[in-house]
Design a protein around this motif. Structure first.
Motif, PDB file in Angstrom:
ATOM      1  N   UNK A 102       0.834  -1.207   0.000  1.00  0.00           N
ATOM      2  CA  UNK A 102       0.000   0.000   0.000  1.00  0.00           C
ATOM      3  C   UNK A 102       0.866   1.252   0.000  1.00  0.00           C
ATOM      4  N   UNK A 103       1.975   1.216   0.737  1.00  0.00           N
ATOM      5  CA  UNK A 103       2.874   2.366   0.754  1.00  0.00           C
ATOM      6  C   UNK A 103       3.450   2.609  -0.636  1.00  0.00           C
ATOM      7  N   UNK A 104       3.799   1.516  -1.324  1.00  0.00           N
ATOM      8  CA  UNK A 104       4.315   1.655  -2.682  1.00  0.00           C
ATOM      9  C   UNK A 104       3.250   2.221  -3.615  1.00  0.00           C
ATOM     10  N   UNK A 105       2.024   1.785  -3.435  1.00  0.00           N
ATOM     11  CA  UNK A 105       0.936   2.280  -4.284  1.00  0.00           C
ATOM     12  C   UNK A 105       0.739   3.778  -4.107  1.00  0.00           C
ATOM     13  N   UNK A 106       0.897   4.261  -2.898  1.00  0.00           N
ATOM     14  CA  UNK A 106       0.657   5.671  -2.602  1.00  0.00           C
ATOM     15  C   UNK A 106       1.820   6.564  -3.025  1.00  0.00           C
ATOM     16  N   UNK A 107       3.009   6.009  -3.111  1.00  0.00           N
ATOM     17  CA  UNK A 107       4.184   6.849  -3.343  1.00  0.00           C
ATOM     18  C   UNK A 107       4.786   6.718  -4.744  1.00  0.00           C
ATOM     19  N   UNK A 108       4.451   5.649  -5.461  1.00  0.00           N
ATOM     20  CA  UNK A 108       5.005   5.458  -6.799  1.00  0.00           C
ATOM     21  C   UNK A 108       4.049   5.999  -7.857  1.00  0.00           C
ATOM     22  N   UNK A 109       4.576   6.402  -9.006  1.00  0.00           N
ATOM     23  CA  UNK A 109       3.694   6.737 -10.126  1.00  0.00           C
ATOM     24  C   UNK A 109       2.817   5.542 -10.479  1.00  0.00           C
ATOM     25  N   UNK A 110       1.601   5.815 -10.936  1.00  0.00           N
ATOM     26  CA  UNK A 110       0.639   4.746 -11.190  1.00  0.00           C
ATOM     27  C   UNK A 110       1.198   3.711 -12.157  1.00  0.00           C
ATOM     28  N   UNK A 111       1.833   4.165 -13.224  1.00  0.00           N
ATOM     29  CA  UNK A 111       2.357   3.216 -14.208  1.00  0.00           C
ATOM     30  C   UNK A 111       3.434   2.325 -13.602  1.00  0.00           C
TER      31      UNK A 111
END
Length: 415
Positions: free
Chosen positions: A203-212
């Motif tokens: 979830x942290x990666x989802x919130x902090x990384x660009x969607x692609x």
């Protein structure tokens, strides 16, 4: 050794997020598309260790670079190191920077290799080839250096990667979804399928990384490349196959087999739903003509048939039989018109079709290419079929003729 006993003997418990299913598969070519931290390197290492218990086997672990090859090799070596005096009298195992090599006293060898050094990929035949981060390796390396190593021993391959667009790894992965390639088996697992990864990390990666980046690296999605002709192919999948109703009119696209290709017959109704689909090869021409006649009688309407080359006499015979048939002659220009029409209908959501693996895979890998002379070419990648695409495009051409018909690309009696 039974695989279950082997896992018990080495003390490895594969997780139920895909590792166990892939390991138990007997497919010759296993293609795994996985998110980061799914457990690719450990899984590949276990596959390699399984070969250490067999006599005179040869295994390669190949990565885009030596450092990436070492990820898998390090896991193998972690198991072998405490036992290296058992595996070989001189303990010939090393994890040095200059050499990744394990040799047993019964003649089995595992070597680590780098794809950025093609000269090192020349050698004797392999029993097992493991390719890690395959999407980052050039296609020519697979075609000219790696695939040939499996020929004489009919070796197996385990090809693992996080996706990177829709390159050769994606096209190989689609083979494992196509029933026409029974030696191939493909899997696709996001990072979250690994039960040992904390959900809050994802979830942290989802919130902090660009969607692609998140979709590719964690969800293991094959994202659209600029070279793909048809976009959002899967959003048009629904249940469409059905029998005809009285009074309906249909549009039948027929791409005739040439050499080792397939004859494909696709039927669309006036709403653009694919109601019938057939794909076959190595059938006598007379039987093919009879099948076309039967389908056109069952689904009355217009038949649009590839009348180029071998299709020309078949077109003439069907025409003489009274079928409402239109011949389509392929040139570079006419094919571009045909494919652009299909692409437009898909883009506008005017077609729908069943989840037919052969059709879906062909649509997704069909691509634009720029030739050395800077001309645009639209086709399946080299070594893949496009019969399903052409058949659907021909049926869609007939459907398009309800509204406008550019007859200068088709054959008529005056042609």
């Amino acid at each position: 050794m039974k695989k279950e006993k082997f896992l018990s003997d080495i003390g490895f418990v594969p997780h139920n997020g895909g590792q166990e299913e892939a390991f138990m598969s007997e497919a010759r070519f296993k293609i795994l598309c996985n998110g980061r931290r799914w457990g690719k390197s450990l899984y590949a290492a276990v596959e390699a260790i399984n070969y250490l218990f067999r006599e005179k086997k040869r295994v390669w672990v190949v990565g885009p670079t030596y450092d990436l090859s070492r990820k898998v090799f390090r896991e193998i070596y972690r198991y072998v190191r405490p036992r290296r005096r058992i595996w070989h009298p001189d303990g010939h195992c090393t994890d040095s920077k200059s050499e990744m090599r394990i040799l047993t006293n019964w003649g089995t060898e595992i070597l680590g290799k780098s794809a950025d050094n093609p000269d090192s990929l020349i050698g004797e035949g392999l029993d097992l080839l493991i390719i890690d981060e395959a999407a980052r390796i050039k296609e020519v390396i697979w075609d000219e250096n790696l695939r040939p190593t499996l020929t004489d021993r009919q070796g197996k391959a385990i090809i693992i990667s996080t996706p990177k667009g829709r390159n050769w790894f994606y096209r190989l992965w689609t083979r494992g979804k196509d029933p026409q390639f029974p030696l191939y088996k493909s899997w696709q697992h996001p990072t979250s399928d690994n039960p040992h990864i904390a959900p809050e990390e994802i979830e942290e990666a989802r919130m902090t990384l660009p969607d692609r980046a998140f979709r590719q690296e964690y969800l293991a999605e094959f994202l659209e490349d600029t070279g793909g002709v048809f976009r959002n192919v899967r959003r048009l999948i629904r249940g469409t196959l059905r029998d005809p109703k009285p009074g309906e009119r249909f549009f039948i696209g027929v791409d005739l087999a040439k050499y080792m290709d397939f004859t494909v017959i696709t039927v669309l109704d006036e709403r653009g739903d694919l109601v019938y689909f057939a794909r076959f090869n190595q059938i006598d021409w007379n039987l093919q003509k009879e099948r076309i006649r039967y389908i056109s009688k069952r689904y009355p309407g217009k038949v649009v048939l590839d009348s180029t080359g071998v299709g020309d006499p078949i077109y003439d015979e069907l025409r003489r039989d009274g079928l409402n048939v239109e011949g389509f002659r392929f040139t570079a220009s006419s094919k571009e018109q045909l494919i652009n029409n299909l692409s437009m209908l898909i883009e506008q959501g005017k077609l729908h079709y069943e989840d037919i693996p052969e059709l879906i895979n062909e649509l997704e890998i069909f691509e634009y290419q720029i030739t050395p002379s800077r001309n645009l070419k639209m086709s399946a990648p080299e070594g893949y079929h496009d019969d399903c695409v052409i058949s659907l495009a021909l049926a869609a051409w007939g459907l398009h003729s309800l509204f406008s018909k550019p007859v200068f690309f088709t054959r008529s009696d005056k042609y």
